[in-house]
Write a protein that holds these residues in place. Structure first.
Motif, PDB file in Angstrom:
ATOM      1  N   THR A 112      12.038  -7.385  13.367  1.00 47.14           N
ATOM      2  CA  THR A 112      12.403  -6.318  14.289  1.00 47.14           C
ATOM      3  C   THR A 112      11.330  -6.098  15.342  1.00 47.14           C
ATOM      4  OG1 THR A 112      13.629  -5.240  12.510  1.00 47.14           O
ATOM      5  CG2 THR A 112      13.140  -3.911  14.445  1.00 47.14           C
ATOM      6  N   LEU A 113      10.065  -6.264  14.956  1.00 45.25           N
ATOM      7  CA  LEU A 113       8.936  -6.122  15.874  1.00 45.25           C
ATOM      8  C   LEU A 113       8.092  -7.382  15.847  1.00 45.25           C
ATOM      9  CD1 LEU A 113       7.604  -2.493  15.213  1.00 45.25           C
ATOM     10  CD2 LEU A 113       8.928  -3.282  17.166  1.00 45.25           C
ATOM     11  N   VAL A 114       7.367  -7.602  16.919  1.00 47.21           N
ATOM     12  CA  VAL A 114       6.419  -8.709  16.991  1.00 47.21           C
ATOM     13  C   VAL A 114       5.018  -8.120  16.888  1.00 47.21           C
ATOM     14  CG1 VAL A 114       5.507 -10.577  18.405  1.00 47.21           C
ATOM     15  CG2 VAL A 114       7.962 -10.089  18.414  1.00 47.21           C
ATOM     16  N   GLY A 115       4.221  -8.610  15.965  1.00 48.22           N
ATOM     17  CA  GLY A 115       2.871  -8.098  15.799  1.00 48.22           C
ATOM     18  C   GLY A 115       2.049  -9.024  14.924  1.00 48.22           C
ATOM     19  N   LYS A 116       0.752  -8.768  14.883  1.00 47.23           N
ATOM     20  CA  LYS A 116      -0.158  -9.559  14.057  1.00 47.23           C
ATOM     21  C   LYS A 116      -0.739  -8.657  12.974  1.00 47.23           C
ATOM     22  CE  LYS A 116      -1.449 -12.769  17.763  1.00 47.23           C
ATOM     23  NZ  LYS A 116      -2.566 -13.329  18.566  1.00 47.23           N
ATOM     24  N   LEU A 117      -0.337  -8.918  11.757  1.00 45.87           N
ATOM     25  CA  LEU A 117      -0.777  -8.081  10.637  1.00 45.87           C
ATOM     26  C   LEU A 117      -0.709  -8.901   9.360  1.00 45.87           C
ATOM     27  CD1 LEU A 117      -1.560  -5.129   9.817  1.00 45.87           C
ATOM     28  CD2 LEU A 117       0.845  -4.772   9.308  1.00 45.87           C
ATOM     29  N   LEU A 118      -1.809  -8.976   8.645  1.00 45.85           N
ATOM     30  CA  LEU A 118      -1.838  -9.641   7.343  1.00 45.85           C
ATOM     31  C   LEU A 118      -1.719  -8.580   6.267  1.00 45.85           C
ATOM     32  CD1 LEU A 118      -2.354 -12.040   5.415  1.00 45.85           C
ATOM     33  CD2 LEU A 118      -4.796 -11.560   5.644  1.00 45.85           C
ATOM     34  N   ARG A 119      -0.686  -8.711   5.426  1.00 43.05           N
ATOM     35  CA  ARG A 119      -0.491  -7.756   4.331  1.00 43.05           C
ATOM     36  C   ARG A 119      -0.664  -8.480   3.002  1.00 43.05           C
ATOM     37  NH1 ARG A 119       4.993  -4.355   3.678  1.00 43.05           N
ATOM     38  NH2 ARG A 119       5.852  -6.401   4.105  1.00 43.05           N
ATOM     39  N   TYR A 120      -1.515  -7.950   2.163  1.00 39.54           N
ATOM     40  CA  TYR A 120      -1.677  -8.476   0.811  1.00 39.54           C
ATOM     41  C   TYR A 120      -1.427  -7.321  -0.150  1.00 39.54           C
ATOM     42  CZ  TYR A 120      -3.757 -10.504  -3.378  1.00 39.54           C
ATOM     43  OH  TYR A 120      -3.961 -10.962  -4.656  1.00 39.54           O
ATOM     44  N   HIS A 121      -0.281  -7.355  -0.806  1.00 41.11           N
ATOM     45  CA  HIS A 121       0.107  -6.254  -1.687  1.00 41.11           C
ATOM     46  C   HIS A 121       0.747  -6.812  -2.955  1.00 41.11           C
ATOM     47  CE1 HIS A 121       2.575  -2.283  -2.301  1.00 41.11           C
ATOM     48  NE2 HIS A 121       1.809  -2.590  -3.336  1.00 41.11           N
ATOM     49  N   PRO A 122      -0.069  -7.317  -3.882  1.00 37.44           N
ATOM     50  CA  PRO A 122       0.489  -7.770  -5.164  1.00 37.44           C
ATOM     51  C   PRO A 122       0.932  -6.580  -5.983  1.00 37.44           C
ATOM     52  CG  PRO A 122      -1.895  -7.834  -5.250  1.00 37.44           C
ATOM     53  CD  PRO A 122      -1.537  -7.456  -3.833  1.00 37.44           C
ATOM     54  N   LYS A 123       2.001  -6.752  -6.736  1.00 35.91           N
ATOM     55  CA  LYS A 123       2.481  -5.670  -7.579  1.00 35.91           C
ATOM     56  C   LYS A 123       3.185  -6.262  -8.790  1.00 35.91           C
ATOM     57  CE  LYS A 123       6.585  -5.278  -4.675  1.00 35.91           C
ATOM     58  NZ  LYS A 123       7.392  -4.393  -3.802  1.00 35.91           N
ATOM     59  N   ALA A 124       3.271  -5.470  -9.837  1.00 36.03           N
ATOM     60  CA  ALA A 124       3.980  -5.880 -11.045  1.00 36.03           C
ATOM     61  C   ALA A 124       5.346  -5.216 -11.051  1.00 36.03           C
ATOM     62  CB  ALA A 124       3.192  -5.465 -12.289  1.00 36.03           C
ATOM     63  N   VAL A 125       6.375  -6.021 -11.264  1.00 35.26           N
ATOM     64  CA  VAL A 125       7.728  -5.480 -11.359  1.00 35.26           C
ATOM     65  C   VAL A 125       8.069  -5.325 -12.837  1.00 35.26           C
ATOM     66  CG1 VAL A 125      10.155  -5.834 -10.809  1.00 35.26           C
ATOM     67  CG2 VAL A 125       8.392  -6.530  -9.179  1.00 35.26           C
ATOM     68  N   VAL A 126       8.047  -4.089 -13.303  1.00 35.68           N
ATOM     69  CA  VAL A 126       8.336  -3.779 -14.703  1.00 35.68           C
ATOM     70  C   VAL A 126       9.532  -2.845 -14.712  1.00 35.68           C
ATOM     71  CG1 VAL A 126       7.467  -2.776 -16.841  1.00 35.68           C
ATOM     72  CG2 VAL A 126       5.920  -4.049 -15.335  1.00 35.68           C
ATOM     73  N   ALA A 127      10.669  -3.357 -15.147  1.00 35.37           N
ATOM     74  CA  ALA A 127      11.896  -2.556 -15.099  1.00 35.37           C
ATOM     75  C   ALA A 127      11.833  -1.368 -16.052  1.00 35.37           C
ATOM     76  CB  ALA A 127      13.105  -3.442 -15.419  1.00 35.37           C
ATOM     77  N   ASP A 128      11.228  -1.562 -17.228  1.00 28.08           N
ATOM     78  CA  ASP A 128      11.222  -0.514 -18.254  1.00 28.08           C
ATOM     79  C   ASP A 128       9.806  -0.333 -18.781  1.00 28.08           C
ATOM     80  OD1 ASP A 128      11.735   1.284 -20.254  1.00 28.08           O
ATOM     81  OD2 ASP A 128      12.930  -0.078 -21.494  1.00 28.08           O
ATOM     82  N   LEU A 129       9.174   0.769 -18.409  1.00 26.18           N
ATOM     83  CA  LEU A 129       7.813   1.023 -18.871  1.00 26.18           C
ATOM     84  C   LEU A 129       7.747   1.169 -20.385  1.00 26.18           C
ATOM     85  CD1 LEU A 129       6.327   3.566 -16.295  1.00 26.18           C
ATOM     86  CD2 LEU A 129       5.810   1.142 -16.520  1.00 26.18           C
ATOM     87  N   ALA A 130       8.829   1.565 -21.023  1.00 25.61           N
ATOM     88  CA  ALA A 130       8.832   1.735 -22.476  1.00 25.61           C
ATOM     89  C   ALA A 130       8.788   0.408 -23.217  1.00 25.61           C
ATOM     90  CB  ALA A 130      10.070   2.525 -22.909  1.00 25.61           C
ATOM     91  N   ASP A 131       9.095  -0.677 -22.535  1.00 27.23           N
ATOM     92  CA  ASP A 131       9.051  -2.009 -23.151  1.00 27.23           C
ATOM     93  C   ASP A 131       7.614  -2.520 -23.034  1.00 27.23           C
ATOM     94  OD1 ASP A 131       9.170  -4.746 -23.741  1.00 27.23           O
ATOM     95  OD2 ASP A 131      11.202  -4.944 -22.950  1.00 27.23           O
ATOM     96  N   GLU A 132       6.843  -2.400 -24.126  1.00 27.70           N
ATOM     97  CA  GLU A 132       5.422  -2.744 -24.070  1.00 27.70           C
ATOM     98  C   GLU A 132       5.201  -4.216 -23.763  1.00 27.70           C
ATOM     99  OE1 GLU A 132       1.368  -2.590 -26.811  1.00 27.70           O
ATOM    100  OE2 GLU A 132       3.075  -1.275 -27.295  1.00 27.70           O
TER     101      GLU A 132
END
Length: 450
Positions: A161-181
């Motif tokens: 949608t936009l033109v720009g220069k930006l480096l994004r580093y955003h690792p994350k953990a996808v855990v659907a159910d926190l109760a599942d150890e």
């Protein structure tokens, strides 16, 4: 890392200076570096500054950097300086910065003048060709922090949608159910694989501490963006549905359409009938700072016709507001291809304003399917943003959806289109017409009587 980069910006070869005989890039120090470590409080600014002083005070820095002079509140060299700054300081407009560290910008808001500080730093850097880095925890949506705005900017660049220069580093953990150890441990182990000093057992204990709110656990330990209390769909719920699959030519699909004119977005979404795979066909939004913009209705019409040409479209539900004439044309052109009608009066037109009960029940059905992992989605960023922007709106029939506030720039039209596509799919499945064999073609003779 931010402290190390600030040391390099102060005295290292950070300016491109051509290529050597082997074709490798060569750098040189900046002739007059000015580096700032920015925060909204002195204590916060000193977090990075203390590490910078430790790095420059040990090792061979004094031998390598001419005129190195370390002080508690600044570092000087023969060429330039490095200093901490805060939002409480007077305006720094016009300073010739070459680099800046914006520390914890999820805390930088309008209230504490962090937004103004960030804007000033970026203007100063822009005039000298400088650069900045933001080191942040996950932000809380709706606080309008600097980190939240930067993430939105990054999403627009990634979506084209936009033109720009930006480096994004955003690792994350996808855990659907926190109760599942087991699931939680696997997510944490993957996220912190490059940080062997992290004690996974300790993090699990912190997550399960009764004093840790689930949204804080996701925000601070899993690097997930916190959700608003009234969010319809949480980020981890939507992200868990992501797949690498894509619609194939000839797939049986339903379409959902929610149209705007200028301020509201226009969204067209397809859903595969047999497995609820959602895929964006098109989302049209007003570009940032574009005045007098209106959606290209001919382009939208072309995409609708492309969808019917590419896939086997068996149902199409489109909200009639502001698009009645086009919906009438689509109904006339495609009615023979559709297995079910959107309403008694139109094969395609669906008035969401007048059918609150059906829309609310459909909203609850689709939201529950997302939470249960029964929906697939292709990871398209604009659709994701619209889904996460949707807020719970209870009514007498159940829980519907809406924007966070009237006039909000956070659009939800992609969710509305997805909902219409899912309701269309539901009607097709419930109709039983998918299980009926095609009627046999009959041959016969025609007799004429004179």
């Amino acid at each position: 890392m931010a402290a190390a980069l600030s040391c390099v910006e102060l005295a290292g070869p950070v300016v491109f200076d051509g290529f050597d005989s082997a074709g490798e890039a060569v750098g040189r120090p900046h002739p007059s570096p000015h580096v700032q470590l920015a925060a909204v409080s002195q204590d916060q600014a000193y977090n990075t500054m203390s590490l910078t002083l430790a790095m420059l005070g040990g090792g061979r820095a004094a031998d390598e950097v001419d005129g190195l002079d370390l002080g508690l509140t600044r570092v000087r060299t023969d060429r330039g300086k490095l200093e901490p700054v805060t939002a409480s300081a007077p305006s720094r407009e016009g300073q010739r910065l070459t680099a800046a560290v914006l520390d914890e910008p999820h805390l930088w808001t309008f209230a504490n003048h962090g937004v103004r500080l960030a804007a000033t730093l970026r203007r100063n850097l822009g005039k000298t060709g400088g650069r900045s880095i933001e080191t942040t925890n996950c932000w809380r949506p709706g606080e309008e922090s600097v980190a939240e705005a930067t993430a939105a900017f990054a999403d627009l660049i990634a979506a084209g949608t936009l033109v720009g220069k930006l480096l994004r580093y955003h690792p994350k953990a996808v855990v659907a159910d926190l109760a599942d150890e087991q699931q939680l441990r696997a997510g944490l182990a993957a996220l912190y694989a490059d940080s062997p000093w992290i004690d996974i057992d300790r993090l699990v204990s912190e997550v399960y501490d009764v004093n840790t709110h689930p949204s804080d656990a996701r925000r601070y330990y899993l690097n997930e963006v916190a959700v608003a209390e009234d969010s319809l769909i949480a980020a981890h719920e939507w992200d868990a549905c992501e797949t690498s699959e894509r619609l194939q030519a000839g797939d049986m699909v339903t379409l959902g359409f929610d149209g705007g004119k200028s301020d509201d977005a226009t969204a067209l979404v397809a859903m595969r009938v047999h497995d609820r795979l959602l895929q964006t066909v098109g989302i049209w939004e007003r570009p940032e700072n574009a005045h007098g913009w209106e959606v290209d209705r001919a382009a939208v019409d072309d995409m609708v016709r492309m969808a019917f040409t590419t896939w086997n479209v068996v149902a199409f539900f489109a909200d009639v507001e502001q698009w009645t004439s086009y919906i009438d044309t689509w109904s006339a052109d495609f009615r023979d291809k559709l297995l079910v009608a959107a309403s008694p009066s139109s094969p395609i037109g669906w008035d969401m304003r007048g059918r609150g009960q059906a829309s609310t029940l459909g909203n609850e059905r689709l939201a529950a399917a997302v939470r249960d992992g029964l929906v697939k989605q292709t990871g398209e960023l604009r659709l994701r943003a619209h889904v996460l922007n949707a807020r719970r709106r209870p009514n007498r029939y159940g829980v519907s959806f809406g924007k966070e506030a009237r006039g909000s720039k956070r659009k939800v039209d992609g969710w509305a289109a997805s909902l219409l596509a899912d309701m269309a799919r539901h009607e097709v499945v419930e109709s039983g017409r998918l299980d009926r064999p095609e009627p046999k073609k009959r041959s016969g003779r025609v007799y004429g009587f004179g």
